[in-house]
Write an enzyme that holds these catalytic residues in place. Structure first.
Site, PDB file in Angstrom:
ATOM      1  N   GLU A  94       1.244 -13.337  12.289  1.00 27.77           N
ATOM      2  CA  GLU A  94       1.778 -12.172  12.984  1.00 27.77           C
ATOM      3  C   GLU A  94       1.644 -11.002  12.019  1.00 27.77           C
ATOM      4  O   GLU A  94       1.805 -11.166  10.812  1.00 27.77           O
ATOM      5  CB  GLU A  94       3.263 -12.388  13.328  1.00 27.77           C
ATOM      6  N   ARG A 101       1.916  -4.840   6.175  1.00 28.65           N
ATOM      7  CA  ARG A 101       1.241  -3.807   5.403  1.00 28.65           C
ATOM      8  C   ARG A 101       2.071  -2.538   5.450  1.00 28.65           C
ATOM      9  O   ARG A 101       2.447  -2.071   6.522  1.00 28.65           O
ATOM     10  CB  ARG A 101      -0.163  -3.495   5.936  1.00 28.65           C
ATOM     11  N   ARG A 155      -4.942  -1.764   8.929  1.00 32.50           N
ATOM     12  CA  ARG A 155      -6.131  -2.583   8.632  1.00 32.50           C
ATOM     13  C   ARG A 155      -5.749  -3.628   7.598  1.00 32.50           C
ATOM     14  O   ARG A 155      -4.715  -3.509   6.941  1.00 32.50           O
ATOM     15  CB  ARG A 155      -7.296  -1.705   8.145  1.00 32.50           C
ATOM     16  N   GLU A 195     -12.360  -4.585  -4.071  1.00 37.27           N
ATOM     17  CA  GLU A 195     -12.907  -3.245  -3.817  1.00 37.27           C
ATOM     18  C   GLU A 195     -12.219  -2.178  -4.678  1.00 37.27           C
ATOM     19  O   GLU A 195     -12.718  -1.061  -4.793  1.00 37.27           O
ATOM     20  CB  GLU A 195     -12.744  -2.881  -2.337  1.00 37.27           C
ATOM     21  N   ARG A 243     -12.214   2.615  -7.944  1.00 31.72           N
ATOM     22  CA  ARG A 243     -11.337   3.725  -8.336  1.00 31.72           C
ATOM     23  C   ARG A 243     -11.713   4.249  -9.720  1.00 31.72           C
ATOM     24  O   ARG A 243     -12.534   3.654 -10.407  1.00 31.72           O
ATOM     25  CB  ARG A 243      -9.876   3.251  -8.289  1.00 31.72           C
ATOM     26  N   TRP A 248       2.716   8.068  -2.556  1.00 31.04           N
ATOM     27  CA  TRP A 248       4.115   8.231  -2.975  1.00 31.04           C
ATOM     28  C   TRP A 248       4.182   9.142  -4.215  1.00 31.04           C
ATOM     29  O   TRP A 248       5.026  10.030  -4.301  1.00 31.04           O
ATOM     30  CB  TRP A 248       4.705   6.855  -3.275  1.00 31.04           C
ATOM     31  N   HIS A 278       2.170   3.562  -9.076  1.00 25.43           N
ATOM     32  CA  HIS A 278       1.974   2.123  -9.308  1.00 25.43           C
ATOM     33  C   HIS A 278       3.144   1.538 -10.107  1.00 25.43           C
ATOM     34  O   HIS A 278       3.561   0.410  -9.872  1.00 25.43           O
ATOM     35  CB  HIS A 278       0.655   1.872 -10.046  1.00 25.43           C
ATOM     36  N   LEU A 283      10.967 -20.407  -5.005  1.00 24.51           N
ATOM     37  CA  LEU A 283      10.090 -19.483  -4.276  1.00 24.51           C
ATOM     38  C   LEU A 283       8.683 -19.637  -4.851  1.00 24.51           C
ATOM     39  O   LEU A 283       8.508 -19.676  -6.067  1.00 24.51           O
ATOM     40  CB  LEU A 283      10.553 -18.025  -4.444  1.00 24.51           C
ATOM     41  N   ASP A 309       0.829  -1.216   0.000  1.00 22.44           N
ATOM     42  CA  ASP A 309       0.000   0.000   0.000  1.00 22.44           C
ATOM     43  C   ASP A 309       0.862   1.264   0.000  1.00 22.44           C
ATOM     44  O   ASP A 309       1.972   1.260   0.531  1.00 22.44           O
ATOM     45  CB  ASP A 309      -0.921  -0.036   1.233  1.00 22.44           C
ATOM     46  N   GLY A 310       0.313   2.318  -0.578  1.00 20.46           N
ATOM     47  CA  GLY A 310       0.969   3.622  -0.517  1.00 20.46           C
ATOM     48  C   GLY A 310       1.508   4.153  -1.834  1.00 20.46           C
ATOM     49  O   GLY A 310       2.152   5.207  -1.863  1.00 20.46           O
ATOM     50  N   ASN A 311       1.218   3.467  -2.928  1.00 23.14           N
ATOM     51  CA  ASN A 311       1.701   3.930  -4.238  1.00 23.14           C
ATOM     52  C   ASN A 311       1.149   5.310  -4.597  1.00 23.14           C
ATOM     53  O   ASN A 311       1.864   6.159  -5.132  1.00 23.14           O
ATOM     54  CB  ASN A 311       1.282   2.966  -5.354  1.00 23.14           C
TER      55      ASN A 311
HETATM   56  C1  IPE Z   1      -5.432  -2.758  -0.207  1.00 16.69           C
HETATM   57  O1  IPE Z   1      -5.115  -1.412  -0.315  1.00 16.69           O
HETATM   58  C2  IPE Z   1      -5.390  -3.427  -1.548  1.00 16.69           C
HETATM   59  C3  IPE Z   1      -4.081  -3.551  -2.172  1.00 16.69           C
HETATM   60  C4  IPE Z   1      -2.923  -3.194  -1.648  1.00 16.69           C
HETATM   61  C5  IPE Z   1      -4.080  -4.142  -3.481  1.00 16.69           C
HETATM   62  P1  IPE Z   1      -6.227  -0.279  -0.465  1.00 16.69           P
HETATM   63  O2  IPE Z   1      -5.505   1.005  -0.561  1.00 16.69           O
HETATM   64  O3  IPE Z   1      -7.166  -0.634  -1.545  1.00 16.69           O
HETATM   65  O4  IPE Z   1      -7.020  -0.402   0.924  1.00 16.69           O
HETATM   66  P2  IPE Z   1      -7.895   0.683   1.698  1.00 16.69           P
HETATM   67  O5  IPE Z   1      -8.869   1.236   0.719  1.00 16.69           O
HETATM   68  O6  IPE Z   1      -6.957   1.734   2.192  1.00 16.69           O
HETATM   69  O7  IPE Z   1      -8.522  -0.076   2.822  1.00 16.69           O
HETATM   70  C1  IPE Z   2      -1.668   0.242  -3.315  1.00 13.97           C
HETATM   71  O1  IPE Z   2      -1.432   1.603  -3.348  1.00 13.97           O
HETATM   72  C2  IPE Z   2      -1.860  -0.350  -4.684  1.00 13.97           C
HETATM   73  C3  IPE Z   2      -3.244  -0.732  -4.995  1.00 13.97           C
HETATM   74  C4  IPE Z   2      -4.241  -0.707  -4.169  1.00 13.97           C
HETATM   75  C5  IPE Z   2      -3.507  -1.168  -6.365  1.00 13.97           C
HETATM   76  P1  IPE Z   2      -2.620   2.646  -3.313  1.00 13.97           P
HETATM   77  O2  IPE Z   2      -3.008   2.961  -4.710  1.00 13.97           O
HETATM   78  O3  IPE Z   2      -3.729   2.179  -2.448  1.00 13.97           O
HETATM   79  O4  IPE Z   2      -1.905   3.909  -2.662  1.00 13.97           O
HETATM   80  P2  IPE Z   2      -2.518   4.914  -1.602  1.00 13.97           P
HETATM   81  O5  IPE Z   2      -3.012   4.093  -0.453  1.00 13.97           O
HETATM   82  O6  IPE Z   2      -3.628   5.644  -2.280  1.00 13.97           O
HETATM   83  O7  IPE Z   2      -1.379   5.802  -1.227  1.00 13.97           O
HETATM   84 MG    MG Z   3      -4.145   2.388  -0.484  1.00 19.66          MG
END
Ligand code: IPE
Ligand code: IPE
Ligand code: MG
Length: 239
Positions: free
Chosen positions: A204, A185, A191, A64, A68, A22, A34, A128, A17-19
């Site tokens: 864990e 995460r 979460r 979910e 987007r 970033w 991404h 792997l 998460d966090g792309n």
């Molecule tokens: C979870 O991240 C799904 C993936 C990393 C692919 P999200 O960014 O979609 O989750 P929420 O919306 O913050 O719960």
């Molecule tokens: C996770 O990064 C990748 C996917 C869910 C596809 P996000 O796109 O959720 O990045 P943030 O959470 O908005 O920073």
């Molecule tokens: Mg996210």
């Protein structure tokens, strides 16, 4: 290859998460993040064998994430296609066995064909086990598994009185995989967002602030080594 360390998590699952954030911090569109995130995957995959990790499962797209914008969803789907095409040969050469979990029904045919091809091509590898969760949701997986199980019952092939945890687990997308020992995460969110709900009952967890594109093999190594210090009791007591 180095010797397998004791106390290493056998199966690590990562919510990458966090792309988006970033990219935002650099004044760039979310897809830029991404792409940076996708480049990070290779290094994390390469780091696994030396850390004693035999199974890596990564969350790439959730059930979910269709919420987007159309631009972001289409950009991600095109990234997945190109990623498989670009990385297939190197994954094969590195001895990685690739599997996909999630519902393929909503994915486009071209992408599904590439996924099938990569699974088949790497099916003889075992250095792997890399599992990519694509259009994956834990609740959706349990619902699909239950549907298949119900069909078996209706066909008279399964006795409802014999349905136990192992039976249901056999119908899950992950039926051939061990449960994750460690779920990581990135990005600071604490979460699980519908990831491996059934399988992570005794995993864990590590929630770390680093955004996924900044998640280096060094950070990964630190998180994995912290796991070794954890006391896993599985509901029992230490004697
Ligand atoms: C979870 O991240 C799904 C993936 C990393 C692919 P999200 O960014 O979609 O989750 P929420 O919306 O913050 O719960
Ligand atoms: C996770 O990064 C990748 C996917 C869910 C596809 P996000 O796109 O959720 O990045 P943030 O959470 O908005 O920073
Ligand atoms: Mg996210």
């Amino acid at each position: 290859m180095s010797e397998k360390k004791s106390g290493a998590p056998k199966h690590v699952a990562i919510i990458m998460d966090g792309n988006g954030r970033w990219a935002q911090r650099r004044g760039k569109p979310r897809l830029y993040g991404h792409h940076a995130g996708a480049r990070r995957v290779r290094q994390i995959v390469e780091a696994c064998p030396d850390l004693g990790v035999s199974h890596l499962t990564i969350f790439a797209f959730s059930t979910e994430n269709w919420k987007r914008t159309q631009t972001e969803v289409a950009g991600l789907m095109s990234l997945f296609r190109r990623y498989i095409q670009r990385e297939a040969r190197d994954l094969f050469d590195a001895g990685v066995r690739v599997r996909f979990i999630g519902d393929r029904i909503k994915l486009d045919e071209k992408l599904v064909a590439l996924m099938d091809e990569l699974e088949l091509m790497t099916s003889g590898n075992d250095k792997l086990h890399l599992t990519v969760a694509l259009n994956y949701g834990g609740r959706d997986e349990v619902a699909r598994a239950t549907r298949r199980l119900a069909h078996e019952v209706a066909a008279g092939r399964l006795d409802p009185a014999k349905v136990d945890e192992q039976t249901l687990a056999r119908f899950l997308d992950t039926h051939v995989l061990p449960d994750p020992d460690l779920v990581i995460r990135t990005s600071g969110e604490a979460r699980i967002s519908n990831f491996l709900l059934w399988q992570s009952a005794y995993a864990e967890y590590e929630f770390i602030d680093t955004l996924w594109p900044d998640f280096t093999p060094e950070v990964f190594g630190q998180v994995v080594s912290r796991f070794g210090a954890r006391d896993r009791r599985f509901g029992g007591v230490k004697v």
